[in-house]
Design an enzyme around this catalytic site. Structure first.
Site, mmCIF file in Angstrom:
data_model
loop_
_atom_site.group_PDB
_atom_site.id
_atom_site.type_symbol
_atom_site.label_atom_id
_atom_site.label_comp_id
_atom_site.label_asym_id
_atom_site.label_seq_id
_atom_site.Cartn_x
_atom_site.Cartn_y
_atom_site.Cartn_z
ATOM 1 N N GLY A 1 -7.356 13.276 25.713
ATOM 2 C CA GLY A 1 -7.959 13.290 27.118
ATOM 3 C C GLY A 1 -8.512 14.581 27.456
ATOM 4 O O GLY A 1 -9.970 14.603 28.283
ATOM 5 N N HIS B 1 -4.032 14.678 27.039
ATOM 6 C CA HIS B 1 -2.926 14.374 28.247
ATOM 7 C C HIS B 1 -1.568 14.669 28.232
ATOM 8 O O HIS B 1 -1.322 14.200 27.191
ATOM 9 C CB HIS B 1 -3.381 12.731 28.935
ATOM 10 N N TYR C 1 -7.081 2.909 26.378
ATOM 11 C CA TYR C 1 -8.049 3.447 26.989
ATOM 12 C C TYR C 1 -8.956 3.344 28.362
ATOM 13 O O TYR C 1 -9.147 1.617 28.553
ATOM 14 C CB TYR C 1 -8.942 4.454 25.809
HETATM 15 O O1 YXS Z 1 8.751 20.958 20.523
HETATM 16 P P1 YXS Z 1 8.396 21.020 22.296
HETATM 17 O O2 YXS Z 1 9.209 20.943 23.337
HETATM 18 O O3 YXS Z 1 8.061 22.222 21.591
HETATM 19 O O4 YXS Z 1 7.310 20.442 22.551
HETATM 20 C C1 YXS Z 1 5.898 20.676 21.946
HETATM 21 C C2 YXS Z 1 4.911 19.002 21.713
HETATM 22 O O5 YXS Z 1 5.704 17.866 21.694
HETATM 23 C C3 YXS Z 1 4.209 19.652 23.112
HETATM 24 N N1 YXS Z 1 2.841 19.424 23.334
HETATM 25 C C4 YXS Z 1 2.676 17.533 24.086
HETATM 26 N N2 YXS Z 1 3.477 17.228 24.824
HETATM 27 C C5 YXS Z 1 2.877 17.078 25.820
HETATM 28 N N3 YXS Z 1 1.657 16.180 25.594
HETATM 29 C C6 YXS Z 1 0.648 16.890 24.716
HETATM 30 N N4 YXS Z 1 -0.266 16.365 24.730
HETATM 31 C C7 YXS Z 1 1.416 17.812 23.990
HETATM 32 N N5 YXS Z 1 0.626 18.159 22.874
HETATM 33 C C8 YXS Z 1 2.111 19.071 22.402
HETATM 34 O O6 YXS Z 1 3.989 21.685 22.981
HETATM 35 C C9 YXS Z 1 5.093 21.437 22.205
HETATM 36 C C10 YXS Z 1 3.961 21.733 20.809
HETATM 37 O O7 YXS Z 1 3.571 21.319 20.165
HETATM 38 P P2 YXS Z 1 3.556 21.880 18.539
HETATM 39 O O8 YXS Z 1 5.021 22.293 17.790
HETATM 40 O O9 YXS Z 1 3.345 19.844 17.776
HETATM 41 O O10 YXS Z 1 2.763 22.842 18.421
HETATM 42 P P3 YXS Z 1 1.548 22.591 17.501
HETATM 43 O O11 YXS Z 1 0.267 23.918 17.050
HETATM 44 O O12 YXS Z 1 1.812 22.197 15.407
HETATM 45 O O13 YXS Z 1 -0.039 21.899 17.080
HETATM 46 C C11 YXS Z 1 -0.948 21.251 18.130
HETATM 47 C C12 YXS Z 1 -1.232 20.086 18.301
HETATM 48 C C13 YXS Z 1 -2.070 19.605 19.713
HETATM 49 C C14 YXS Z 1 -1.834 19.230 16.846
HETATM 50 C C15 YXS Z 1 0.374 18.944 18.361
HETATM 51 O O14 YXS Z 1 0.527 19.520 19.684
HETATM 52 C C16 YXS Z 1 0.071 17.308 19.011
HETATM 53 O O15 YXS Z 1 -1.379 16.428 17.313
HETATM 54 N N6 YXS Z 1 -0.359 16.996 19.844
HETATM 55 C C17 YXS Z 1 -0.827 15.910 20.128
HETATM 56 C C18 YXS Z 1 -2.181 16.215 20.499
HETATM 57 C C19 YXS Z 1 -2.752 14.850 21.462
HETATM 58 O O16 YXS Z 1 -2.075 12.948 20.322
HETATM 59 N N7 YXS Z 1 -3.293 14.433 22.454
HETATM 60 C C20 YXS Z 1 -3.650 13.446 22.840
HETATM 61 C C21 YXS Z 1 -2.646 13.275 24.291
HETATM 62 S S1 YXS Z 1 -2.822 12.229 24.662
HETATM 63 C C22 YXS Z 1 -4.533 11.698 25.422
HETATM 64 O O17 YXS Z 1 -4.701 12.896 26.016
HETATM 65 C C23 YXS Z 1 -4.370 9.918 26.576
HETATM 66 C C24 YXS Z 1 -4.298 9.278 26.996
HETATM 67 S S2 YXS Z 1 -6.122 9.560 25.089
HETATM 68 O O18 YXS Z 1 -5.421 9.519 23.996
HETATM 69 O O19 YXS Z 1 -5.455 8.095 25.465
HETATM 70 O O20 YXS Z 1 -6.983 10.140 25.328
#
Ligand code: YXS
Length: 259
Positions: A108, A64, A138
């Site tokens: 998500g 998400h 969730y």
């Molecule tokens: O700093 P900038 O502006 O370049 O932005 C960064 C991140 O903030 C952005 N970004 C996201 N923005 C919005 N939503 C996201 N889910 C998201 N994930 C990342 O993208 C830019 C690059 O990210 P960065 O520097 O962290 O990349 P990386 O290659 O070092 O790491 C990749 C990840 C995926 C490991 C890391 O970005 C990460 O942990 N992202 C969040 C993963 C996460 O927790 N996803 C769950 C989202 S919430 C959801 O799906 C539901 C509501 S739930 O959880 O209930 O199922």
């Protein structure tokens, strides 16, 4: 700029997520493109769909789009949210959808992947279900999709720890159909999709829909539904939910107080 590319070869359509800057976060615009593409493929009598991400980043989708999660009292994972529409569209699509995975599948995006009919993955794939890392209430339908795909013990471990599991474990437990090296996964999946495409489409569509209806059988009593909604409302209105979003935006570890 298109966030999703669409190609069609014979009866097989391929949707490719292409928003590396956000690690293919499932934001509203990307989901609208996916929904429109699925509508087009449906109108073109597509017999199998491959859902993949552009290779080159170690993430299939970061889940998400966290910046779109509401800080107001609106339900972040409600019935009319884009992610829910996408999951429904995949489940309703009248032909099999194959998720072709490379890299991390977050939050998500796990729900999206497990709503697909078949899952092909490269050996580097991981799955993490993350609401407990963000304080998110969730959704019931998300839980149902996940509960239908995996054993309860694994689901609880993933929900409670929010830690990624590797694809080998997922494959051993039957969550994933095939694990294939990156240099062969495209051809392998195309071949399987063509096999499906050559089979009887009405039979396949009817079996897919029958399985979906069977999964939905045994509905809940209104009081049970209200209880589930109440549980989620308590989480959605908590300080922990706001803390989870603020911590992600501030690139810091959240401190959850349980209130
Ligand atoms: O700093 P900038 O502006 O370049 O932005 C960064 C991140 O903030 C952005 N970004 C996201 N923005 C919005 N939503 C996201 N889910 C998201 N994930 C990342 O993208 C830019 C690059 O990210 P960065 O520097 O962290 O990349 P990386 O290659 O070092 O790491 C990749 C990840 C995926 C490991 C890391 O970005 C990460 O942990 N992202 C969040 C993963 C996460 O927790 N996803 C769950 C989202 S919430 C959801 O799906 C539901 C509501 S739930 O959880 O209930 O199922």
């Amino acid at each position: 700029m298109a966030l999703v590319s669409v190609t069609k070869e014979g009866a097989v359509g391929t949707l490719t997520l292409d928003h590396p800057e956000r690690r293919n976060a499932l934001g509203e615009f990307l989901i609208i493109e996916l929904l429109e593409a699925l509508d087009r493929l449906r109108a073109e009598a597509t017999r199998a769909v491959v859902l993949r991400a552009m290779p080159g980043i170690p993430v299939w989708s970061s889940g998400h789009d966290i910046s779109e999660l509401p800080t107001s009292r609106r339900d972040p994972l409600g019935w009319s949210e884009p992610l829910r529409k996408l999951v429904k569209a995949l489940q309703d699509f009248p032909a099999p959808v194959i998720a072709l995975l490379e890299g991390g599948v977050w939050g998500g995006a796990c729900e999206v992947v497990f709503a697909c009919d078949l899952i092909h993955a490269t050996p580097d794939v991981t799955f993490a279900i993350t609401p407990a890392r963000l304080g998110v209430p969730y959704g019931v339908f998300g839980l149902m999709t996940l509960a239908g795909a995996m054993p309860r013990a694994l689901l609880k471990e993933m929900l409670f720890t929010a830690r990624p599991i590797g694809v080998q474990r997922a494959w051993q437990l039957g969550l994933v159909n095939h694990v294939i090296p990156a240099d062969r996964i495209t051809d392998f999946t195309a071949d399987l999709a063509r096999t499906i495409g050559a089979n009887a489409p009405l039979t396949i569509a009817a079996m897919k829909e029958q399985l979906r209806v069977l999964d939905d059988a045994g509905g809940l009593a209104p009081t049970q539904l209200e209880r589930l909604q109440e549980l989620r409302r308590t989480v959605g209105e908590s300080g922990d939910y706001r803390e989870g979003l603020a911590a992600f935006a501030g690139k810091r570890t959240p401190v959850f107080l349980g209130a």
